[in-house]
Design an enzyme around this catalytic site. Structure first.
Site, short mmCIF file in Angstrom:
data_model
loop_
_atom_site.label_atom_id
_atom_site.label_comp_id
_atom_site.label_asym_id
_atom_site.label_seq_id
_atom_site.Cartn_x
_atom_site.Cartn_y
_atom_site.Cartn_z
N LEU A 118 -8.18 -1.34 5.86
CA LEU A 118 -6.85 -1.38 4.62
C LEU A 118 -6.13 -1.03 4.60
O LEU A 118 -5.63 -0.04 4.92
CB LEU A 118 -8.55 -0.96 3.05
CG LEU A 118 -9.79 -2.14 3.27
CD1 LEU A 118 -10.61 -1.65 2.31
CD2 LEU A 118 -9.47 -3.42 2.71
N PRO A 119 -4.91 -1.48 3.39
CA PRO A 119 -4.15 -0.77 3.40
C PRO A 119 -3.91 0.75 3.40
O PRO A 119 -2.78 1.93 3.53
CB PRO A 119 -3.43 -1.75 2.57
CG PRO A 119 -3.81 -2.74 1.58
CD PRO A 119 -5.66 -2.42 2.31
N THR A 151 -5.87 3.52 7.81
CA THR A 151 -4.65 4.16 8.27
C THR A 151 -5.42 5.59 7.08
O THR A 151 -4.49 4.54 6.03
CB THR A 151 -3.62 3.98 8.28
OG1 THR A 151 -3.63 3.87 9.83
CG2 THR A 151 -2.73 5.42 8.66
N LYS A 236 -4.70 9.74 13.71
CA LYS A 236 -4.22 8.90 13.54
C LYS A 236 -2.45 8.86 12.62
O LYS A 236 -1.63 8.76 13.27
CB LYS A 236 -4.87 7.43 12.70
CG LYS A 236 -3.38 6.94 12.22
CD LYS A 236 -2.85 5.56 14.02
CE LYS A 236 -1.96 4.45 13.20
NZ LYS A 236 -2.61 3.48 12.60
N LYS A 311 4.45 5.25 4.42
CA LYS A 311 2.98 5.79 3.57
C LYS A 311 2.70 6.79 4.87
O LYS A 311 2.45 6.99 3.89
CB LYS A 311 2.19 3.71 3.71
CG LYS A 311 0.66 4.74 2.23
CD LYS A 311 -0.13 4.49 3.79
CE LYS A 311 -1.00 2.97 4.52
NZ LYS A 311 -2.11 3.40 5.74
#
Length: 365
Positions: A118-119, A151, A236, A311
């Site tokens: 997911l975003p 992430t 990450k 982001k």
């Protein structure tokens, strides 16, 4: 069944390559209360030999990355059930004979393992804790394992891991006494997701990691165990921070070289045979005309969008501030990518900084 799944996977691969666009998710205004970065204890087990035999896999989040990961699971012969907020994508999978569900809870009830891609943190929280979310069914869970490949910030990963470990399995078997969660973000981008060559950075119980390894390797070529819950997410963030800084450094040097009369092709050859060599120069060069098959060669389309890099840099900056680590390059990179997005290039690959920030020129052939 395996042959049927491989057929679906082959057809999906062709269809997705030609027509699938990234599913856009609506942002949810969910707040994550700040907390110090600390490791939650990993639940211990009487046996470390957890069964890795999974047949039914749920997949939630079918954007550019998730769709290709799900496709590789189908090719590997898993029985896959999917969910996404994009109705067109859901119809595409349904038309190919893949089981689709209207809610994350329905996916959970049909799956031994659920993977989410997911975003952002808010989307992950919504899928887990929202109405008809994965954990909405109360303390009893059907899946033995929940894997989040999004992430997101380590705090959210750790909080969700605790929530999952406090639940109870509806059906205890194969040495699984309680449900477990892994945070397993990936590196490699859309190209690696398509080819099944992703690298998974995994945090959580080592027992769960070992049980999930073969499943992860059906979508990637490398898995690296990073430690307890949240450590995969932390890894990450650090990886993408280093990538952002190296992309800016390579772009800045190549733009300067052009201004000093050196072609980007010549300078790239020097970089790649000397101390400046890095992924941003030898595998993902930002100069149009220098390297085929990378986003810079197709007007910065595809690849890793600048808005996603922005982001991730926001996550890195917040994490650095949380633990009091000096990170001047983090904040500089954050400001540069924020400017790129503000100027209308948020959907272009992150390597577009070469042209849109440094005003570099395409290589003339």
């Amino acid at each position: 069944m395996a042959m049927k799944m491989r057929t679906y996977g082959h057809r999906l691969r062709a269809l997705l390559s030609n027509s699938l666009s990234k599913a856009e998710h609506q942002s949810q205004q969910l707040l994550v209360s700040p907390s110090p970065f600390h490791s939650f204890p990993t639940r211990s087990f009487a046996s470390s030999n957890l069964s890795s035999h999974f047949e039914s896999v749920g997949f939630i989040g079918l954007g550019n990355m998730g769709s290709r990961m799900a496709n590789n699971l189908l090719k590997a012969g898993y029985k896959v059930t999917v969910h996404d907020v994009n109705c067109n994508v859901m119809k595409m999978y349904s038309d190919m004979g893949v089981s689709t569900k209207q809610t994350p809870l329905e996916v959970a009830e049909a799956s031994e393992v659920v993977i989410t891609m997911l975003p952002s943190s808010s989307h992950v929280l919504e899928v887990y804790n929202g109405p008809n979310g994965l954990l909405h069914g109360g303390s009893l869970l059907t899946p033995r394992l929940l894997i989040d490949s999004s992430t997101i910030d380590p705090q959210t990963s750790r909080k969700l891991s605790v929530s999952v470990s406090n639940c109870t399995l509806k059906d205890k078997k194969d040495n699984w006494e309680s449900p477990l969660m892994l945070d397993a973000p990936v590196s490699g981008g859309v190209v690696a997701a398509e080819a099944g060559t992703l690298t998974f950075m995994v945090g959580g119980s080592e027992d769960a990691y070992l049980a999930a390894k073969s499943l992860l390797l059906s979508m990637g070529k490398n898995t690296i165990f990073c430690g307890g819950p949240g450590n995969g997410s932390a890894a990450k963030i650090c990886n993408n921070l280093a990538m952002a800084v190296s992309m800016l450094g390579v772009s800045e040097a190549l733009a300067l070289g052009q201004s000093l009369g050196i072609t980007a092709t010549t300078l790239t050859k020097i970089f790649n045979s000397s101390s400046a060599r890095c992924w941003s120069s030898d595998s993902y060069n930002p100069v149009p005309g220098v390297m085929p098959g990378v986003p810079s060669s197709r007007n910065y389309s595809g690849g890793f969008a600048s808005k996603l890099m922005a982001k991730d840099l926001d996550l890195a900056a917040a994490s650095a501030e949380e633990v009091g680590v000096k990170s001047p390059l983090t904040f500089l990179a954050q400001n540069i990518y924020a400017e790129i997005c503000k100027n209308g290039h948020e959907s272009e690959d992150c390597s577009c900084v070469f042209q849109h920030y440094y005003s570099g020129k395409a290589e003339l052939n």
